[in-house]
Design a protein around this motif. Structure first.
Motif, PDB file in Angstrom:
ATOM      1  N   ARG A 229       0.701  -1.152   0.087  1.00  0.00           N
ATOM      2  CA  ARG A 229       0.008  -0.025  -0.009  1.00  0.00           C
ATOM      3  C   ARG A 229       0.864   1.331  -0.068  1.00  0.00           C
ATOM      4  O   ARG A 229       1.814   1.384   0.884  1.00  0.00           O
ATOM      5  CB  ARG A 229      -0.873   0.022   1.081  1.00  0.00           C
ATOM      6  N   ARG A 230       0.457   2.138  -0.948  1.00  0.00           N
ATOM      7  CA  ARG A 230       1.375   3.621  -0.971  1.00  0.00           C
ATOM      8  C   ARG A 230       0.397   4.826  -0.505  1.00  0.00           C
ATOM      9  O   ARG A 230      -0.684   4.954  -0.982  1.00  0.00           O
ATOM     10  CB  ARG A 230       1.784   3.540  -2.208  1.00  0.00           C
ATOM     11  N   ARG A 231       0.731   5.498   0.435  1.00  0.00           N
ATOM     12  CA  ARG A 231      -0.039   6.626   0.727  1.00  0.00           C
ATOM     13  C   ARG A 231       0.341   7.784  -0.304  1.00  0.00           C
ATOM     14  O   ARG A 231       1.184   8.112  -0.785  1.00  0.00           O
ATOM     15  CB  ARG A 231       0.641   7.087   2.328  1.00  0.00           C
ATOM     16  N   ARG A 232      -0.759   8.416  -0.471  1.00  0.00           N
ATOM     17  CA  ARG A 232      -0.883   9.657  -1.242  1.00  0.00           C
ATOM     18  C   ARG A 232      -0.642  10.933  -0.617  1.00  0.00           C
ATOM     19  O   ARG A 232      -0.288  11.774  -1.154  1.00  0.00           O
ATOM     20  CB  ARG A 232      -2.164   9.785  -2.074  1.00  0.00           C
TER      21      ARG A 232
ATOM     22  N   LEU B   3       5.560  -0.562   8.522  1.00  0.00           N
ATOM     23  CA  LEU B   3       6.513  -1.542   7.722  1.00  0.00           C
ATOM     24  C   LEU B   3       5.672  -2.324   6.732  1.00  0.00           C
ATOM     25  O   LEU B   3       6.393  -2.548   5.726  1.00  0.00           O
ATOM     26  CB  LEU B   3       6.650  -2.664   8.960  1.00  0.00           C
ATOM     27  N   GLY B   4       4.357  -2.339   6.669  1.00  0.00           N
ATOM     28  CA  GLY B   4       3.748  -2.750   5.695  1.00  0.00           C
ATOM     29  C   GLY B   4       3.899  -2.501   4.613  1.00  0.00           C
ATOM     30  O   GLY B   4       3.939  -2.893   3.344  1.00  0.00           O
ATOM     31  N   GLU B   5       4.036  -1.096   4.353  1.00  0.00           N
ATOM     32  CA  GLU B   5       4.013  -0.105   3.074  1.00  0.00           C
ATOM     33  C   GLU B   5       5.678  -0.267   2.687  1.00  0.00           C
ATOM     34  O   GLU B   5       5.817  -0.088   1.341  1.00  0.00           O
ATOM     35  CB  GLU B   5       4.157   1.360   3.286  1.00  0.00           C
TER      36      GLU B   5
ATOM     37  N   LEU C 204      12.093  -3.871   2.636  1.00  0.00           N
ATOM     38  CA  LEU C 204      12.584  -4.791   3.765  1.00  0.00           C
ATOM     39  C   LEU C 204      13.121  -6.338   3.630  1.00  0.00           C
ATOM     40  O   LEU C 204      14.072  -6.852   3.949  1.00  0.00           O
ATOM     41  CB  LEU C 204      11.634  -4.673   5.148  1.00  0.00           C
ATOM     42  N   LEU C 205      11.952  -6.975   2.881  1.00  0.00           N
ATOM     43  CA  LEU C 205      12.450  -8.192   2.505  1.00  0.00           C
ATOM     44  C   LEU C 205      13.436  -8.509   1.533  1.00  0.00           C
ATOM     45  O   LEU C 205      14.381  -9.509   1.742  1.00  0.00           O
ATOM     46  CB  LEU C 205      11.063  -9.084   1.728  1.00  0.00           C
ATOM     47  N   LEU C 206      13.594  -7.370   0.791  1.00  0.00           N
ATOM     48  CA  LEU C 206      15.039  -7.307  -0.186  1.00  0.00           C
ATOM     49  C   LEU C 206      16.194  -7.348   0.509  1.00  0.00           C
ATOM     50  O   LEU C 206      17.181  -7.942   0.133  1.00  0.00           O
ATOM     51  CB  LEU C 206      14.705  -6.248  -1.236  1.00  0.00           C
ATOM     52  N   VAL C 207      16.329  -6.336   1.511  1.00  0.00           N
ATOM     53  CA  VAL C 207      17.595  -6.224   2.274  1.00  0.00           C
ATOM     54  C   VAL C 207      17.663  -7.452   3.060  1.00  0.00           C
ATOM     55  O   VAL C 207      18.773  -7.874   3.267  1.00  0.00           O
ATOM     56  CB  VAL C 207      17.298  -4.981   3.233  1.00  0.00           C
ATOM     57  N   ALA C 208      16.550  -8.046   3.639  1.00  0.00           N
ATOM     58  CA  ALA C 208      16.897  -9.268   4.490  1.00  0.00           C
ATOM     59  C   ALA C 208      17.401 -10.335   3.530  1.00  0.00           C
ATOM     60  O   ALA C 208      18.190 -11.207   3.835  1.00  0.00           O
ATOM     61  CB  ALA C 208      15.425  -9.699   5.072  1.00  0.00           C
ATOM     62  N   SER C 209      17.060 -10.344   2.296  1.00  0.00           N
ATOM     63  CA  SER C 209      17.323 -11.620   1.265  1.00  0.00           C
ATOM     64  C   SER C 209      18.918 -11.227   0.989  1.00  0.00           C
ATOM     65  O   SER C 209      19.657 -12.392   0.986  1.00  0.00           O
ATOM     66  CB  SER C 209      16.675 -11.538   0.106  1.00  0.00           C
TER      67      SER C 209
ATOM     68  N   TRP D 103      -1.140  -9.724   7.663  1.00  0.00           N
ATOM     69  CA  TRP D 103      -1.192  -9.657   8.953  1.00  0.00           C
ATOM     70  C   TRP D 103      -1.073  -8.192   9.560  1.00  0.00           C
ATOM     71  O   TRP D 103      -1.571  -7.718  10.254  1.00  0.00           O
ATOM     72  CB  TRP D 103       0.147 -10.460   9.655  1.00  0.00           C
ATOM     73  N   ASP D 104      -0.255  -7.526   8.509  1.00  0.00           N
ATOM     74  CA  ASP D 104      -0.248  -5.947   8.961  1.00  0.00           C
ATOM     75  C   ASP D 104      -1.427  -5.247   8.816  1.00  0.00           C
ATOM     76  O   ASP D 104      -1.767  -4.501   9.426  1.00  0.00           O
ATOM     77  CB  ASP D 104       0.795  -5.352   7.805  1.00  0.00           C
ATOM     78  N   ARG D 105      -2.375  -5.803   7.778  1.00  0.00           N
ATOM     79  CA  ARG D 105      -3.600  -5.310   7.706  1.00  0.00           C
ATOM     80  C   ARG D 105      -4.409  -5.421   8.918  1.00  0.00           C
ATOM     81  O   ARG D 105      -5.404  -4.547   9.503  1.00  0.00           O
ATOM     82  CB  ARG D 105      -4.384  -5.986   6.166  1.00  0.00           C
ATOM     83  N   ALA D 106      -4.360  -6.877   9.567  1.00  0.00           N
ATOM     84  CA  ALA D 106      -5.149  -7.158  10.503  1.00  0.00           C
ATOM     85  C   ALA D 106      -4.646  -6.305  11.777  1.00  0.00           C
ATOM     86  O   ALA D 106      -5.652  -6.215  12.683  1.00  0.00           O
ATOM     87  CB  ALA D 106      -5.016  -8.622  10.695  1.00  0.00           C
ATOM     88  N   MET D 107      -3.366  -6.227  11.858  1.00  0.00           N
ATOM     89  CA  MET D 107      -2.974  -5.369  13.190  1.00  0.00           C
ATOM     90  C   MET D 107      -3.290  -4.023  13.042  1.00  0.00           C
ATOM     91  O   MET D 107      -3.265  -3.051  13.998  1.00  0.00           O
ATOM     92  CB  MET D 107      -1.441  -5.686  13.057  1.00  0.00           C
ATOM     93  N   ARG D 108      -3.621  -3.538  11.856  1.00  0.00           N
ATOM     94  CA  ARG D 108      -4.130  -2.131  12.024  1.00  0.00           C
ATOM     95  C   ARG D 108      -5.705  -2.088  12.165  1.00  0.00           C
ATOM     96  O   ARG D 108      -6.159  -0.800  11.883  1.00  0.00           O
ATOM     97  CB  ARG D 108      -3.728  -1.279  10.580  1.00  0.00           C
ATOM     98  N   ASP D 109      -6.359  -3.147  12.307  1.00  0.00           N
ATOM     99  CA  ASP D 109      -7.701  -2.988  12.474  1.00  0.00           C
ATOM    100  C   ASP D 109      -8.147  -2.674  13.936  1.00  0.00           C
ATOM    101  O   ASP D 109      -7.305  -2.814  14.781  1.00  0.00           O
ATOM    102  CB  ASP D 109      -8.223  -4.185  12.387  1.00  0.00           C
TER     103      ASP D 109
END
Length: 311
Positions: free
Chosen positions: A61-64, A187-189, A194-199, A239-245
């Motif tokens: 998700r990207r914020r405008r 972190l969701g956005e 983050l996954l690329l750096v971890a890889s 999970w990121d979406r669920a934790m923002r609920d």
């Protein structure tokens, strides 16, 4: 049109569905990892994280609107500390499955919701209630049930390294979940980066420790891609979406079902031999997790710290 979008965004079914999807995908990790035995564990982790980064790129998700920029210290925490946690969690997870039986290692790994609960309760309330401590003891008692027979029979064996790595992975996932609640970090956005750096982190460690290997088979690459796109891509976004609920404090309890589902999938697939300790340990982990997540009535429902609440 705007009203319909608003109702959908605040629908309780959306958060619950996202949490349930993440739980099912995470429970499939031990089973999917069993189909990638040809790959060294760190190489598998690097490829899975790369697949997750590429798969989440169009879904992130990207914020405008503009948000407050991160401070230098926050940038270090987000772009170095968080990928290090993800790299440690995924790398330790796959290494644990190679050194210890998958069922036992999975149950120890999925004690991370209890560790997360202990840390978040301590930060939110400044203390730990008796119920939280007792519940955590039950959950870890279930994990100990799988380890103690080996200790009493033959002392330290090769599987102990796998158990220790599974516990390390649980600790990393708990810390990642705690970091994901910091609203300003979003972190969701930033998940693809983050996954690329971890890889890259795990890939460099793989080259140093595992050397170079022949190209994996097509089936192994397909299983790795599914592993990355599902549990380490779509599931983390869900999970990121669920934790923002608004009901995140209740949806988080769904994570306690992961060890039971993971064990069930392994037994149904014939990867793990049915053992009376497995269902008992899974029951103890779930019962302990639910007990720990319940607050005494006089204190009212637990609320997230002000800095962790959705803005």
């Amino acid at each position: 049109m705007q009203l319909r979008h608003s109702r959908l965004a605040h629908s309780p079914w959306l958060g619950g569905g996202a949490a349930a999807l993440a739980v099912v995908l995470w429970a499939l990790v031990p089973l999917l990892a069993a189909d990638t035995q040809a790959l060294p564990p760190l190489r598998l982790a690097a490829l899975a994280l790369l697949a997750g980064a590429l798969g989440t790129l169009p879904m992130a998700r990207r914020r405008r609107h503009r948000d407050a920029p991160l401070s230098p210290a926050q940038r270090v925490m987000v772009y170095l500390g968080v990928p290090l946690l993800v790299a440690g969690a995924v790398g330790a997870c796959f290494a644990a499955f190679r050194l210890a039986p998958a069922g036992e290692a999975a149950l120890i790994l999925y004690t991370w919701p209890v560790l997360f609960l202990l840390a978040s309760r301590r930060l939110a309330l400044g203390r730990l209630s008796a119920g939280t401590v007792v519940g955590a003891g039950l959950a870890f008692g279930g994990a100990a049930l799988l380890v103690l027979p080996d200790a009493l029979a033959g002392g330290v064996s090769g599987a102990w390294g796998g158990y220790a790595l599974a516990l390390l992975g649980a600790l990393c996932w708990a810390l990642y979940s705690l970091a994901s609640q910091v609203a300003a970090w979003r972190l969701g956005e930033r998940l693809p980066h983050l996954l690329l750096v971890a890889s890259v982190m795990v890939g460099g460690l793989s080259l140093a420790l595992e050397g170079t290997h022949a190209l994996p088979s097509r089936d192994a690459l397909l299983a790795t891609a599914v592993l990355g796109l599902g549990p380490y891509g779509l599931a983390m976004l869900a999970w990121d979406r669920a934790m923002r609920d608004p009901l995140a404090h209740r949806l988080g309890n769904l994570a306690h079902a992961v060890p039971v589902l993971a064990t069930l999938f392994l037994v149904m697939a014939g990867v793990t031999t049915p053992d009376w300790r497995l269902p008992l340990a899974a029951l103890l982990v779930v019962a302990g997790s639910l007990t720990a997540s319940r607050e005494p009535a006089r204190h009212g429902p637990l609320r997230a710290p002000r800095r962790f609440r959705r803005r």
